[in-house]
Design an enzyme around this catalytic site. Structure first.
Site, mmCIF file in Angstrom:
data_model
loop_
_atom_site.group_PDB
_atom_site.id
_atom_site.type_symbol
_atom_site.label_atom_id
_atom_site.label_comp_id
_atom_site.label_asym_id
_atom_site.label_seq_id
_atom_site.Cartn_x
_atom_site.Cartn_y
_atom_site.Cartn_z
ATOM 1 C CG HIS A 1 23.972 42.553 13.742
ATOM 2 N ND1 HIS A 1 22.896 41.355 13.564
ATOM 3 C CD2 HIS A 1 25.092 42.192 13.074
ATOM 4 C CE1 HIS A 1 23.703 40.397 12.835
ATOM 5 N NE2 HIS A 1 24.778 40.908 12.797
ATOM 6 C CE LYS B 1 23.431 33.655 9.736
ATOM 7 N NZ LYS B 1 22.716 34.629 9.854
ATOM 8 C CG ASP C 1 15.782 71.331 -3.430
ATOM 9 O OD1 ASP C 1 15.005 70.894 -2.606
ATOM 10 O OD2 ASP C 1 16.545 72.226 -3.279
ATOM 11 N N GLY C 2 14.110 67.911 -3.575
ATOM 12 C CA GLY C 2 14.410 66.808 -2.673
ATOM 13 C C GLY C 2 14.923 66.970 -1.283
ATOM 14 C CD GLU C 3 18.251 71.469 -0.555
ATOM 15 O OE1 GLU C 3 17.658 72.297 0.181
ATOM 16 O OE2 GLU C 3 19.465 71.512 -1.174
ATOM 17 N NE ARG D 1 22.438 43.676 8.837
ATOM 18 C CZ ARG D 1 21.567 43.247 8.268
ATOM 19 N NH1 ARG D 1 21.166 41.897 7.762
ATOM 20 N NH2 ARG D 1 20.413 44.056 7.460
ATOM 21 C CD GLN D 2 30.963 47.010 6.361
ATOM 22 O OE1 GLN D 2 30.317 45.995 5.759
ATOM 23 N NE2 GLN D 2 32.265 46.978 5.973
ATOM 24 N NE ARG E 1 24.424 36.404 6.014
ATOM 25 C CZ ARG E 1 23.091 36.141 5.743
ATOM 26 N NH1 ARG E 1 22.938 35.968 4.373
ATOM 27 N NH2 ARG E 1 22.203 36.328 6.828
ATOM 28 C CG ASP F 1 23.155 33.514 13.954
ATOM 29 O OD1 ASP F 1 23.031 33.816 14.805
ATOM 30 O OD2 ASP F 1 23.225 34.189 12.835
HETATM 31 C C1 R5P Z 1 22.760 37.766 11.303
HETATM 32 O O1 R5P Z 1 23.882 37.375 11.808
HETATM 33 C C2 R5P Z 1 21.659 38.364 11.949
HETATM 34 O O2 R5P Z 1 21.537 38.074 13.259
HETATM 35 C C3 R5P Z 1 20.351 37.937 11.210
HETATM 36 O O3 R5P Z 1 20.482 36.494 11.336
HETATM 37 C C4 R5P Z 1 20.422 38.041 9.372
HETATM 38 O O4 R5P Z 1 20.508 39.652 9.410
HETATM 39 C C5 R5P Z 1 19.108 37.895 9.183
HETATM 40 O O5 R5P Z 1 19.364 38.111 7.686
HETATM 41 P P1 R5P Z 1 18.482 37.329 6.651
HETATM 42 O O6 R5P Z 1 16.919 37.354 6.968
HETATM 43 O O7 R5P Z 1 18.584 38.037 5.284
HETATM 44 O O8 R5P Z 1 19.112 35.887 6.585
#
Ligand code: R5P
Length: 295
Positions: free
Chosen positions: A127, A193, A34-36, A93-94, A195, A170
């Site tokens: 990160h 950088k 069942d995926g568990e 990252r979040q 984005r 960056d």
């Molecule tokens: C962002 O600040 C990270 O340090 C990386 O530069 C980033 O996650 C790289 O993502 P991507 O390869 O999609 O540009």
């Protein structure tokens, strides 16, 4: 100490155990129809110190839940201490609520890791740009160690860059560039950088002069490759001879490596926090060292 590898990091756990002169622990991991997930600890862990290696890449939710079941079982079975090692910490990252109503996934993930029964925690080049320090996210003792010296050593021994300049693509990557440059006995700098979308960025190189020199780009993650590809194009415009890219976590979304080579990157090297075709450097020695030293 018993070192256990979840299904994300079996090989890495074996390497860590070897570095420590320990036997890897034994697990039975499978999936029900069942995926568990089914997790069974096959060693006697009562009263023992245990480390669990489980990187959270590609299918992070699956690996995180498997980690949760495993650590919960270890706690029930009476392990004396449980060190959680997620070399790649997904969701880092979040680390803020950027828009109203968003989950702060980074702290939510840390809460889950702790709730399982983790007594101390180790990750690699995580990160956490806004929170700066992993111990601001975890209440249990937590450490963030760096693979950049290992990557720098690899570059020195295998790439032999000519008159190298190590570049963080960056501003946040500056400490990684600095750590890599130290191993290469080279200068370092960083770009700026902006984005534009999740796969498109703009790079401002500033005043750097790369005429006839090799550029070594150093970053924590290569995901879509957009950041390193733009940085590589900028390096070429500044006269760089060869361009190399080093990263700790080769997330490598589909097409990322092709994108980097098309942008003029000669070689891309990563570590085995995420197994991949470019994972030439193992983080096992630094994980073993961290485990041997108390948090
Ligand atoms: C962002 O600040 C990270 O340090 C990386 O530069 C980033 O996650 C790289 O993502 P991507 O390869 O999609 O540009």
């Amino acid at each position: 100490m018993i070192i256990l590898g979840g299904s994300a990091s079996t090989e890495l756990a074996e390497k860590v155990a070897k570095e420590m002169g320990a036997e890897p622990g034994r697990l039975e991991l499978k999936r029900f129809p069942d995926g568990e997930k089914y997790v069974r600890v096959l060693d006697d862990v009562a009263g023992k110190d245990v480390a669990v290696v489980q990187s959270l890449y590609r299918t992070p939710d699956e690996y995180l839940f498997e980690y949760f079941l495993l650590v919960d079982a270890l706690r029930d079975l009476g392990a004396r201490s449980i060190t959680g090692i997620t070399p790649y910490l997904a969701y880092a990252r979040q680390d803020s609520r950027f828009n109203p109503g968003e989950a702060v996934s980074c702290t939510a993930t840390a809460k889950l890791i702790e709730a399982a029964g983790t007594t101390s925690f180790i990750t690699v080049d995580t990160h956490l740009h806004r929170l700066e320090n992993v111990s601001k996210v975890f209440r249990v003792p937590a450490r963030n160690i760096s693979a950049m010296p290992l990557l720098g050593q690899y570059a020195l021994e295998n790439l032999s860059p000519r008159k190298p300049v190590v570049i963080g693509p960056d501003a946040e990557a500056e400490p990684w560039a600095a750590a890599t440059a130290k191993e290469l006995d080279a200068e370092h700098t960083f770009f700026r950088k902006k984005r534009i979308t999740s796969s498109k960025v703009e790079i401002d190189t500033g005043e750097v002069d790369l005429e006839g020199r090799d550029a070594v780009l150093a970053d924590d993650i290569i995901s879509t490759g957009g950041t390193i590809a733009e940085a590589a194009v900028a390096c070429k415009k500044k006269g760089a001879r060869k361009i190399y890219a080093l990263c700790t976590h080769p997330v490598l979304a589909t097409g990322a490596l092709e994108r980097l080579h098309a942008a003029g990157v000669e070689k891309v090297i990563g570590t085995d926090t995420i197994p991949s075709p470019i994972s030439k450097v193992s983080v096992a020695p630094i994980l073993a060292r961290a485990l041997k030293s108390k948090p």
